[in-house]
Write an enzyme that holds these catalytic residues in place. Structure first.
Site, PDB file in Angstrom:
ATOM      1  N   LEU A  50       0.809  -1.042  -0.541  1.00  0.00           N
ATOM      2  CA  LEU A  50       0.250  -0.277  -0.232  1.00  0.00           C
ATOM      3  C   LEU A  50       0.925   1.299  -0.133  1.00  0.00           C
ATOM      4  O   LEU A  50       2.003   0.881   1.237  1.00  0.00           O
ATOM      5  CB  LEU A  50      -0.895   0.051   1.179  1.00  0.00           C
ATOM      6  CG  LEU A  50      -1.633  -0.845   1.346  1.00  0.00           C
ATOM      7  CD1 LEU A  50      -2.838  -1.746   2.851  1.00  0.00           C
ATOM      8  CD2 LEU A  50      -2.806  -1.335   0.790  1.00  0.00           C
ATOM      9  N   ILE A  51       0.626   2.206  -1.201  1.00  0.00           N
ATOM     10  CA  ILE A  51       1.840   3.852  -0.798  1.00  0.00           C
ATOM     11  C   ILE A  51       0.363   4.118  -0.551  1.00  0.00           C
ATOM     12  O   ILE A  51      -0.385   4.470  -1.491  1.00  0.00           O
ATOM     13  CB  ILE A  51       1.642   3.546  -2.671  1.00  0.00           C
ATOM     14  CG1 ILE A  51       3.179   1.984  -2.775  1.00  0.00           C
ATOM     15  CG2 ILE A  51       2.504   4.265  -2.455  1.00  0.00           C
ATOM     16  CD1 ILE A  51       3.668   2.156  -3.879  1.00  0.00           C
ATOM     17  N   GLU A  54      -2.529  10.946  -1.793  1.00  0.00           N
ATOM     18  CA  GLU A  54      -3.327  12.684  -1.017  1.00  0.00           C
ATOM     19  C   GLU A  54      -4.350  12.794   0.381  1.00  0.00           C
ATOM     20  O   GLU A  54      -4.554  13.353   0.218  1.00  0.00           O
ATOM     21  CB  GLU A  54      -3.780  13.578  -2.541  1.00  0.00           C
ATOM     22  CG  GLU A  54      -2.140  13.595  -2.600  1.00  0.00           C
ATOM     23  CD  GLU A  54      -1.997  14.488  -4.522  1.00  0.00           C
ATOM     24  OE1 GLU A  54      -3.366  15.068  -4.365  1.00  0.00           O
ATOM     25  OE2 GLU A  54      -0.641  14.739  -4.799  1.00  0.00           O
ATOM     26  N   THR A  55      -5.078  11.196  -0.484  1.00  0.00           N
ATOM     27  CA  THR A  55      -6.440  10.825   0.838  1.00  0.00           C
ATOM     28  C   THR A  55      -5.947   9.910   1.608  1.00  0.00           C
ATOM     29  O   THR A  55      -5.412   9.673   2.029  1.00  0.00           O
ATOM     30  CB  THR A  55      -7.524  10.871  -0.606  1.00  0.00           C
ATOM     31  OG1 THR A  55      -7.235   9.617  -0.932  1.00  0.00           O
ATOM     32  CG2 THR A  55      -7.446  11.685  -1.445  1.00  0.00           C
ATOM     33  N   HIS A  57      -7.531   7.217   2.357  1.00  0.00           N
ATOM     34  CA  HIS A  57      -7.598   6.283   1.641  1.00  0.00           C
ATOM     35  C   HIS A  57      -6.767   5.167   2.427  1.00  0.00           C
ATOM     36  O   HIS A  57      -7.647   3.990   2.781  1.00  0.00           O
ATOM     37  CB  HIS A  57      -8.069   6.144   0.510  1.00  0.00           C
ATOM     38  CG  HIS A  57      -9.073   6.363  -0.271  1.00  0.00           C
ATOM     39  ND1 HIS A  57      -9.073   7.476  -0.997  1.00  0.00           N
ATOM     40  CD2 HIS A  57     -10.867   6.254  -0.368  1.00  0.00           C
ATOM     41  CE1 HIS A  57     -10.509   8.238  -1.623  1.00  0.00           C
ATOM     42  NE2 HIS A  57     -11.003   7.672  -0.717  1.00  0.00           N
ATOM     43  N   PHE A  82       1.348 -11.416   8.285  1.00  0.00           N
ATOM     44  CA  PHE A  82       1.098 -10.014   7.397  1.00  0.00           C
ATOM     45  C   PHE A  82       2.508  -9.526   6.658  1.00  0.00           C
ATOM     46  O   PHE A  82       3.487  -8.871   7.345  1.00  0.00           O
ATOM     47  CB  PHE A  82       1.136  -8.986   8.453  1.00  0.00           C
ATOM     48  CG  PHE A  82       0.289  -7.791   8.230  1.00  0.00           C
ATOM     49  CD1 PHE A  82      -0.677  -6.719   7.848  1.00  0.00           C
ATOM     50  CD2 PHE A  82       1.394  -6.447   8.081  1.00  0.00           C
ATOM     51  CE1 PHE A  82      -0.832  -6.281   7.540  1.00  0.00           C
ATOM     52  CE2 PHE A  82       1.230  -5.718   7.558  1.00  0.00           C
ATOM     53  CZ  PHE A  82       0.001  -5.191   7.719  1.00  0.00           C
ATOM     54  N   ARG A  96      11.896  -1.568  -0.172  1.00  0.00           N
ATOM     55  CA  ARG A  96      11.519  -2.690   1.014  1.00  0.00           C
ATOM     56  C   ARG A  96      10.991  -4.276   0.668  1.00  0.00           C
ATOM     57  O   ARG A  96      10.944  -5.189   1.172  1.00  0.00           O
ATOM     58  CB  ARG A  96      10.852  -1.979   1.796  1.00  0.00           C
ATOM     59  CG  ARG A  96      10.426  -1.322   2.985  1.00  0.00           C
ATOM     60  CD  ARG A  96       8.847  -0.618   3.906  1.00  0.00           C
ATOM     61  NE  ARG A  96       9.368  -0.175   4.691  1.00  0.00           N
ATOM     62  CZ  ARG A  96       9.142   0.215   5.429  1.00  0.00           C
ATOM     63  NH1 ARG A  96       6.873   0.286   4.860  1.00  0.00           N
ATOM     64  NH2 ARG A  96       8.944   0.998   6.317  1.00  0.00           N
TER      65      ARG A  96
END
Length: 126
Positions: A50-51, A54-55, A57, A82, A96
């Site tokens: 997950l990157i 701007e929101t 989310h 995980f 990563r």
């Protein structure tokens, strides 16, 4: 996938569909005997990235994914590692994942080792 691994284990034990790999995407051609799974998964590694954008989310999705994977582990009784990277940029995600020369670490190797260790320990605990 986990449900399919259990079905496959029960059918190969019963001998009714021995050799058919239910996890291969629908093919009825049996794989070589050495790669045919005969028992359910001992552990699951959930892999994703997950990157942050701007929101908000990103925060909502990270929290939902964390809770869902925890719920899967509790409901199925199988260890879930995980393996989801929560990164602030694409560059950070690549590092990563072990894809940046000199300043990276492939976390996938760690997740695999953790899955094996947890699978072995879960068998002992059960």
């Amino acid at each position: 996938m986990y449900a399919a691994s259990q079905i496959q284990a029960s059918t190969s034990t019963a001998g009714s569909s021995a050799g058919v790999d239910l996890l291969s995407g629908g093919s009825t051609t049996p794989p070589p005997a050495a790669t045919t799974a005969t028992k359910p998964f001992d552990a699951i590694v959930a892999i994703g990235c997950l990157i942050k954008g701007e929101t908000m989310h990103f925060e909502y999705i990270c929290e939902s994914v964390s809770h869902a994977l925890m719920r899967i582990q509790v409901d199925l009784g199988v260890p879930v590692v995980f393996g989801v990277l929560a990164c602030l940029s694409e560059e950070q995600a690549l590092a990563r994942a072990g894809l940046v020369e000199g300043k990276s670490h492939n976390h996938g190797e760690d997740w695999g080792e953790a899955a094996v260790e947890m699978g072995v320990n879960a068998a002992k605990w059960n």
